[in-house]
Design a protein around this motif. Structure first.
Motif, short mmCIF file in Angstrom:
data_model
loop_
_atom_site.label_atom_id
_atom_site.label_comp_id
_atom_site.label_asym_id
_atom_site.label_seq_id
_atom_site.Cartn_x
_atom_site.Cartn_y
_atom_site.Cartn_z
N GLU A 243 45.92 1.75 -18.88
CA GLU A 243 47.32 1.88 -19.30
C GLU A 243 47.80 0.63 -20.02
OE1 GLU A 243 51.75 2.96 -17.51
OE2 GLU A 243 50.02 2.93 -16.19
N ASP A 244 47.46 -0.54 -19.49
CA ASP A 244 47.85 -1.79 -20.15
C ASP A 244 47.25 -1.89 -21.54
OD1 ASP A 244 49.26 -2.46 -17.88
OD2 ASP A 244 47.72 -3.81 -17.09
N ALA A 245 45.99 -1.46 -21.67
CA ALA A 245 45.33 -1.53 -22.97
C ALA A 245 46.00 -0.60 -23.98
CB ALA A 245 43.85 -1.17 -22.81
N LEU A 246 46.33 0.63 -23.56
CA LEU A 246 47.00 1.55 -24.49
C LEU A 246 48.41 1.07 -24.82
CD1 LEU A 246 46.03 5.22 -23.55
CD2 LEU A 246 45.43 3.92 -25.59
N GLU A 247 49.10 0.49 -23.84
CA GLU A 247 50.43 -0.07 -24.12
C GLU A 247 50.33 -1.15 -25.20
OE1 GLU A 247 54.25 -1.56 -24.31
OE2 GLU A 247 53.54 0.40 -23.59
N GLU A 248 49.30 -1.96 -25.14
CA GLU A 248 49.13 -3.04 -26.13
C GLU A 248 48.86 -2.49 -27.52
OE1 GLU A 248 45.97 -6.66 -27.04
OE2 GLU A 248 46.40 -6.13 -24.94
N VAL A 249 47.92 -1.57 -27.64
CA VAL A 249 47.56 -1.09 -28.98
C VAL A 249 48.59 -0.12 -29.55
CG1 VAL A 249 45.09 -1.47 -28.62
CG2 VAL A 249 46.08 0.76 -28.03
N LEU A 250 49.40 0.50 -28.69
CA LEU A 250 50.42 1.44 -29.15
C LEU A 250 51.82 0.82 -29.17
CD1 LEU A 250 49.30 4.70 -27.30
CD2 LEU A 250 49.26 4.31 -29.77
N HIS A 251 51.90 -0.48 -28.95
CA HIS A 251 53.20 -1.13 -28.81
C HIS A 251 54.11 -0.86 -30.01
CE1 HIS A 251 56.18 -3.99 -27.43
NE2 HIS A 251 56.15 -4.57 -28.63
N GLU A 252 53.60 -0.98 -31.21
CA GLU A 252 54.44 -0.79 -32.41
C GLU A 252 54.70 0.68 -32.71
OE1 GLU A 252 52.41 -1.60 -36.28
OE2 GLU A 252 50.77 -2.32 -34.99
N PHE A 253 54.09 1.58 -31.93
CA PHE A 253 54.28 3.02 -32.15
C PHE A 253 54.99 3.68 -30.97
CE2 PHE A 253 50.19 1.70 -34.07
CZ PHE A 253 50.58 1.74 -35.40
N GLY A 254 55.75 2.90 -30.23
CA GLY A 254 56.50 3.45 -29.11
C GLY A 254 55.91 3.14 -27.75
N GLY A 255 54.74 2.48 -27.72
CA GLY A 255 54.14 2.06 -26.47
C GLY A 255 53.52 3.20 -25.69
N PHE A 256 53.13 2.90 -24.46
CA PHE A 256 52.52 3.89 -23.59
C PHE A 256 53.07 3.74 -22.18
CE2 PHE A 256 49.48 5.59 -20.59
CZ PHE A 256 49.13 6.80 -21.17
N ASP A 257 53.44 4.83 -21.55
CA ASP A 257 53.96 4.85 -20.19
C ASP A 257 53.37 6.08 -19.51
OD1 ASP A 257 56.37 4.02 -18.21
OD2 ASP A 257 56.28 6.21 -18.39
N HIS A 258 52.76 5.90 -18.33
CA HIS A 258 52.06 7.04 -17.73
C HIS A 258 53.00 8.15 -17.29
CE1 HIS A 258 52.75 4.82 -13.88
NE2 HIS A 258 52.85 6.04 -13.39
N ASN A 259 54.25 7.82 -16.91
CA ASN A 259 55.20 8.88 -16.57
C ASN A 259 55.57 9.69 -17.80
OD1 ASN A 259 55.43 8.43 -13.79
ND2 ASN A 259 56.98 6.84 -14.07
N ALA A 260 55.78 8.99 -18.91
CA ALA A 260 56.07 9.69 -20.16
C ALA A 260 54.87 10.53 -20.60
CB ALA A 260 56.44 8.68 -21.25
N GLN A 261 53.67 10.01 -20.37
CA GLN A 261 52.47 10.77 -20.73
C GLN A 261 52.33 12.01 -19.87
OE1 GLN A 261 50.90 9.98 -23.37
NE2 GLN A 261 49.14 11.35 -23.31
N SER A 262 52.71 11.91 -18.59
CA SER A 262 52.71 13.10 -17.73
C SER A 262 53.62 14.18 -18.32
CB SER A 262 53.16 12.74 -16.32
OG SER A 262 52.26 11.88 -15.68
N LEU A 263 54.79 13.76 -18.80
CA LEU A 263 55.72 14.71 -19.42
C LEU A 263 55.10 15.32 -20.68
CD1 LEU A 263 58.60 15.94 -19.34
CD2 LEU A 263 59.30 14.07 -20.86
N ARG A 264 54.45 14.50 -21.51
CA ARG A 264 53.81 15.03 -22.72
C ARG A 264 52.75 16.06 -22.37
NH1 ARG A 264 54.06 12.80 -27.63
NH2 ARG A 264 51.84 13.07 -28.11
N ILE A 265 52.01 15.79 -21.30
CA ILE A 265 50.95 16.70 -20.91
C ILE A 265 51.51 18.06 -20.51
CG2 ILE A 265 49.27 17.16 -19.07
CD1 ILE A 265 48.60 14.12 -19.21
N VAL A 266 52.53 18.07 -19.66
CA VAL A 266 53.02 19.35 -19.13
C VAL A 266 53.96 20.06 -20.08
CG1 VAL A 266 52.71 18.56 -16.75
CG2 VAL A 266 54.95 18.33 -17.83
N THR A 267 54.45 19.38 -21.12
CA THR A 267 55.36 20.03 -22.07
C THR A 267 54.72 20.25 -23.44
OG1 THR A 267 56.30 17.90 -22.80
CG2 THR A 267 57.41 19.05 -20.98
#
Length: 405
Positions: free
Chosen positions: A121-145
Motif C-alpha cells: 500500500e505504501d508503495a502504491l501510495e508513493e507511485v500514485l501520489h500525483e494521480f490521487g494516491g492510494f487508500d485501501h478503504n477507497a480501493q475496497s469501494l472501487r472493487i465493490v462498486t
C-alpha cells in the motif's frame, strides 16, 4: 431508560433486535434497483456477493504480516477476515444488532488491500501520489462498486447503501467537523463515488459498522501476537511488563503449570479475546443507556462512537499495538520481506505505466496511452488486485530474461 440504568438490564440482545439496529426491510436500497430475493434479506445478499467475489478469493494469498510462502499456519487476509466476521457476529448478537450486515462488513473490510500488506500500500501510495494516491478503504469501494464484473446489468456488486456506508466510514466520519485526520484529503475514489451516491460522509456509520471495526482490532492484535510468538520474533518473557497480556500469561502458567508451552499461547489468546469482547459489550451497553438511541440514524448522528472499548481497554490495546509495532512489524526479518514487496510493486508499476502494452489485453483496453493519469490508475488497480504469489511471479516474468512471458 435513564443514564443510570444497569447496562445488563437492557431488554434486547441475544436474538432480540435493538431499536437502533439496521433493519433490512428499511434499507436505503442499492444504486441500481433490483427485485428482492424471496429467500434472503438485502444484507444476506450483500454478504453472499462479497464471499463469491474474485477479490475475496484472492485474500487467501495476500499478506497479513508474513508473506504466503513463509509458513502455512500464519494468518492471511482471508483467515483474518473470517476471524473478524466471527467476532463481529458474536458482538452483534449480544447487542441486538443485525448480524448479517456486521458480517458482510467484516468480510469486505480488507478487499482493497494490496499484495505485501501495508508495504504494498505504501508503495502504491508513493507511485500514485500525483494521480490521487492510494487508500485501501477507497480501493475496497472501487472493487465493490466498479472493478468486480460479475453481473450483466452493472459493474461492481451493487451492494446496499448500509454496506457501502459502513465500508468507507467504519473508522468514523470522513468529512465535516467530526472527521479524523483532516489534513489528509478525501480519497479520490470515495469523493467521486459520493457525487453519484451520497453516503453521508460527515456522520458516523451504523452500530454494525462500528462493531466490525473494533472486531478487526480484537482479531489482528491477538492473532498477530499469536503469529509473532510462533514465528520466534519475540518470546513470552518479553511480554512480562505488557498490561493485560503479561498478567494473563502469569495466570495461565499458574493455572496449568504442566501444560505444553505452545498451549499457553492458545489459552492466553482465547482469554484475551473473551475479555476484550466482554469489555466492548459492557462499555457499549453503558453508552446505550446514557444516550438512548432510538433508531439507526440516532447512532449516525450521535457525534461520537456508540460502540467502544472502555478507557482502560483502549490503553491496553494501544500498549499491545505499540509492542507489536516495535517487536514484530519492524523486526528485521519482516523489514527485509516488506522491502522486497515495496520494490516489486514499484518496479511493476513503473514498467507497466511506461509500457501499458505489457498489461493483459483486458486491462490494456482500459488504458489511454503511455504515462497518462488514466493509465496510472488502471495499472494501480491491476497491481492492487494481485496476490503476493502472483506479484512475485509477474515480476519474475517481466524482469527475468530467462523467464517465459
Amino acid at each position: 431508560m435513564s443514564s443510570t440504568t444497569d447496562p445488563r438490564s437492557i431488554p434486547y440482545g441475544v436474538g432480540l433486535p435493538a431499536p437502533f439496529a439496521c433493519r433490512p426491510e428499511q434499507t436505503r436500497g442499492r444504486l441500481y434497483d433490483e427485485a428482492d430475493s424471496p429467500t434472503r434479506s438485502p444484507f444476506q445478499r450483500d454478504r453472499d456477493r462479497i464471499i463469491h467475489s474474485a477479490a475475496f478469493r484472492r485474500l487467501q494469498y495476500k499478506t497479513q504480516v508474513f508473506v504466503y510462502h513463509e509458513g502455512e499456519n500464519y494468518r492471511t487476509r482471508l483467515t483474518h477476515s473470517l476471524e473478524v466476521s466471527q467476532i463481529a457476529r458474536s458482538v452483534s448478537r449480544m447487542l441486538g444488532l443485525n448480524e448479517d450486515l456486521a458480517e458482510a462488513l467484516a468480510l469486505a473490510h480488507d478487499l482493497g488491500h494490496t499484495p505485501f500488506g501495508h508495504a504494498g500500500e505504501d508503495a502504491l501510495e508513493e507511485v500514485l501520489h500525483e494521480f490521487g494516491g492510494f487508500d485501501h478503504n477507497a480501493q475496497s469501494l472501487r472493487i465493490v462498486t466498479r472493478l468486480e464484473r460479475r453481473y450483466i446489468s452493472f459493474d461492481g456488486l451493487n451492494l446496499t447503501w448500509e454496506t457501502l456506508e459502513g465500508l468507507v466510514k467504519h473508522n468514523g466520519p470522513l468529512t465535516g467537523p467530526l472527521a479524523q485526520g483532516k489534513e489528509r484529503p478525501l480519497p479520490r475514489a470515495i469523493a467521486e463515488y459520493a457525487e453519484l451516491h451520497d453516503l453521508g460522509l460527515d456522520s458516523y456509520a451504523s452500530a454494525e459498522a462500528q462493531v466490525a471495526s473494533l472486531a478487526d482490532d480484537i482479531a489482528y492484535n491477538n492473532h498477530d501476537l499469536d503469529d509473532g510468538l510462533r514465528a520466534g520474533l519475540f518470546s513470552i518473557r518479553d511480554l512480562d511488563d505488557l498490561p493485560l497480556v503479561g498478567p494473563l500469561f502469569h495466570q495461565v502458567r499458574a493455572d496449568f503449570p504442566d501444560a505444553e508451552p505452545s498451549l499457553y499461547i492458545h489459552e492466553v489468546v482465547r482469554r484475551m479475546i473473551g475479555i476484550m469482547i466482554l469489555d466492548l459489550t459492557e462499555e457499549t451497553r453503558r453508552r446505550i443507556a446514557e444516550f438512548r438511541p432510538a433508531c439507526a440514524d440516532d447512532v449516525r448522528h450521535l457525534g461520537r462512537p456508540l460502540v467502544a472499548f472502555s478507557e482502560e481497554m483502549r490503553a491496553n490495546d494501544a500498549a499491545l499495538r505499540g509492542f507489536l509495532f516495535t517487536h514484530m512489524y519492524r523486526h528485521f526479518s519482516v523489514n527485509r520481506m516488506t522491502s522486497k514487496g515495496r520494490r516489486v510493486v514499484k518496479e511493476l508499476f513503473r514498467l507497466m505505466w511506461a509500457e501499458p502494452e505489457c498489461l493483459p489485453p483486458e486491462w490494456h483496453r482500459l488504458t489511454d496511452g503511455e504515462g497518462t493519469p488514466r493509465t496510472a490508475r488502471v495499472v494501480g488497480d491491476y497491481i492492487a488486485g494481485m496476490t503476493d504469489l502472483f506479484a512475485l511471479d509477474e515480476h519474475r516474468r517481466m524482469f527475468d530474461l530467462q523467464e517465459k512471458p
